[in-house]
Design an enzyme around this catalytic site. Structure first.
Site, PDB file in Angstrom:
ATOM      1  N   ALA A 198       7.929  -0.786  -5.560  1.00  0.00           N
ATOM      2  CA  ALA A 198       7.943   0.218  -4.494  1.00  0.00           C
ATOM      3  C   ALA A 198       8.939   1.347  -4.733  1.00  0.00           C
ATOM      4  CB  ALA A 198       8.255  -0.453  -3.157  1.00  0.00           C
ATOM      5  N   ALA A 199       9.457   1.472  -5.948  1.00  0.00           N
ATOM      6  CA  ALA A 199      10.481   2.485  -6.204  1.00  0.00           C
ATOM      7  C   ALA A 199       9.982   3.899  -5.908  1.00  0.00           C
ATOM      8  CB  ALA A 199      10.959   2.385  -7.651  1.00  0.00           C
ATOM      9  N   GLY A 200       8.783   4.221  -6.402  1.00  0.00           N
ATOM     10  CA  GLY A 200       8.251   5.556  -6.163  1.00  0.00           C
ATOM     11  C   GLY A 200       7.995   5.828  -4.697  1.00  0.00           C
ATOM     12  N   ASP A 201       7.514   4.812  -3.978  1.00  0.00           N
ATOM     13  CA  ASP A 201       7.250   4.988  -2.551  1.00  0.00           C
ATOM     14  C   ASP A 201       8.548   5.128  -1.757  1.00  0.00           C
ATOM     15  OD1 ASP A 201       4.529   4.794  -3.044  1.00  0.00           O
ATOM     16  OD2 ASP A 201       4.518   2.618  -2.784  1.00  0.00           O
TER      17      ASP A 201
ATOM     18  N   GLY B 218       0.854  -1.182   0.000  1.00  0.00           N
ATOM     19  CA  GLY B 218       0.000   0.000   0.000  1.00  0.00           C
ATOM     20  C   GLY B 218       0.887   1.229   0.000  1.00  0.00           C
ATOM     21  N   LYS B 219       0.551   2.238  -0.798  1.00  0.00           N
ATOM     22  CA  LYS B 219       1.440   3.390  -0.938  1.00  0.00           C
ATOM     23  C   LYS B 219       1.694   4.071   0.399  1.00  0.00           C
ATOM     24  CE  LYS B 219       1.753   5.736  -4.647  1.00  0.00           C
ATOM     25  NZ  LYS B 219       2.879   4.948  -5.210  1.00  0.00           N
TER      26      LYS B 219
ATOM     27  N   SER C 122      11.481  -4.634   0.157  1.00  0.00           N
ATOM     28  CA  SER C 122      12.539  -4.091  -0.701  1.00  0.00           C
ATOM     29  C   SER C 122      13.071  -2.740  -0.245  1.00  0.00           C
ATOM     30  CB  SER C 122      12.014  -3.936  -2.133  1.00  0.00           C
ATOM     31  OG  SER C 122      11.150  -2.814  -2.243  1.00  0.00           O
TER      32      SER C 122
ATOM     33  N   ALA D 166       1.534   2.756   3.520  1.00  0.00           N
ATOM     34  CA  ALA D 166       2.380   1.910   4.357  1.00  0.00           C
ATOM     35  C   ALA D 166       3.802   1.865   3.826  1.00  0.00           C
ATOM     36  CB  ALA D 166       1.795   0.496   4.419  1.00  0.00           C
TER      37      ALA D 166
ATOM     38  N   ASN E  77       4.959  10.930 -10.952  1.00  0.00           N
ATOM     39  CA  ASN E  77       5.775  10.266 -11.968  1.00  0.00           C
ATOM     40  C   ASN E  77       5.385  10.811 -13.345  1.00  0.00           C
ATOM     41  OD1 ASN E  77       3.443   8.907 -12.773  1.00  0.00           O
ATOM     42  ND2 ASN E  77       4.021   6.976 -11.819  1.00  0.00           N
TER      43      ASN E  77
END
Length: 310
Positions: free
Chosen positions: A252-255, A43-44, A294, A46, A188
């Protein structure tokens, strides 16, 4: 910012990520056999909360999970990462938000989200989370919870003079007055194109989009995947290239970027330093499978930056 003693307040989503790996993403109507499966917390909201905590910031989260095994798994995982979860309540009779994620051999992904309990995070929940607002240095928001709740949270932050970082993701229409009320806007390429109507195919076009989105003293970031990210704000235009890493899963790179930026701001790092740390965090998150599993630590980010500087 209110100084290093304040915490990062994340108001957002918590999901159970159901991740399938395949050689490639399927076309409409196609079935691909032979992939692998695992379940992980995500979840973004979390993800960003855990990312900021792992990178050294004290973090408090406000959100909702369902009264099910997924909800307990996700809430416990966020708490185990050092995030305060007093404000993460249980929505009786609702399922925990779930994301079905397909990842291909290049690390690219396709995601479908069932919002579940996230859609029940209301304005009252944020208002009643009084302790979460005490000494908040920065509020972080995304768009996987109701937009009315996002808008109310921004209004509360403005009233309390707490800066807001809005990650306008997933891509959707957002009122211009809401976008203009935040100090930090992170999008993004897809989200920037939707908000501006511009096509982004280069760093220069990303800078132009950021300038089009920028309001007054606002800072705007456009993340560009393998090309890094651009920052417009504070009288500066900065492009930070992404580290070249072996991509396993970009979910999850953006988060990780957002959490890294929030942690850097909370710690009082100079603007460009916080930005570059966040780019490194986003890239390192691509080197492992899963979302929360990650997310890199402060030591991992520092070690990578030290190795590049030597």
């Amino acid at each position: 910012m209110r100084g290093r003693s304040g915490h990062v307040l994340v108001v957002g989503s918590l999901n159970a990520d159901l991740v399938m790996r395949a050689a490639r993403l399927p076309r409409p109507g196609e079935t691909i056999v032979g992939g692998t499966f695992h379940m992980a917390p995500g979840g973004k909201g979390a993800n960003q909360a855990v990312a900021a905590a792992r990178l050294g910031a004290p973090v408090t989260m406000v959100g909702r999970v369902g009264d099910d095994v997924f909800g307990r798994l996700v809430r416990d995982a966020v708490a185990d990462a050092g995030v305060r979860v007093d404000g993460v309540g249980i929505a009786a009779g609702s399922a925990t938000g779930t994301a079905q994620i397909i990842v291909d051999d290049r690390g690219q992904n396709a995601i479908v989200v069932a919002s579940g309990a996230n859609s029940e995070l209301g304005v009252r929940d944020v208002v009643e989370a009084v302790a979460a607002w005490d000494d908040a240095a920065l509020v972080v928001l995304q768009l996987e919870i109701p937009l009315v709740t996002v808008a109310a949270t921004v209004a509360m932050a403005v009233e309390r003079r707490v800066p807001v970082l809005l990650n306008a993701a997933p891509a959707q229409s957002v009122p211009e007055d809401l976008v203009g009320a935040v100090q930090w806007l992170v999008v993004n390429e897809v989200e920037a194109e939707q908000l501006t109507g511009c096509t982004i195919g280069s760093v220069d076009e990303a800078v132009a989009a950021a300038r089009a989105l920028q309001r007054a003293e606002q800072h705007v970031v456009v993340t560009l995947g393998r090309a890094g990210a651009v920052l417009v704000g504070g009288g500066e235009v900065v492009h930070a290239p992404a580290p070249q890493v072996a991509v396993v899963d970009s979910t999850a790179a953006g988060d990780a970027f957002v959490g890294g930026l929030a942690a850097g701001l909370q710690r009082g790092l100079p603007l460009t330093s916080a930005f570059r740390h966040a780019v490194v965090a986003g890239s390192l998150a691509c080197t492992k499978a899963g979302a929360i599993p990650s997310l890199p630590t402060a030591a991992e980010v520092t070690r990578w930056m030290d190795e590049q500087a030597s």
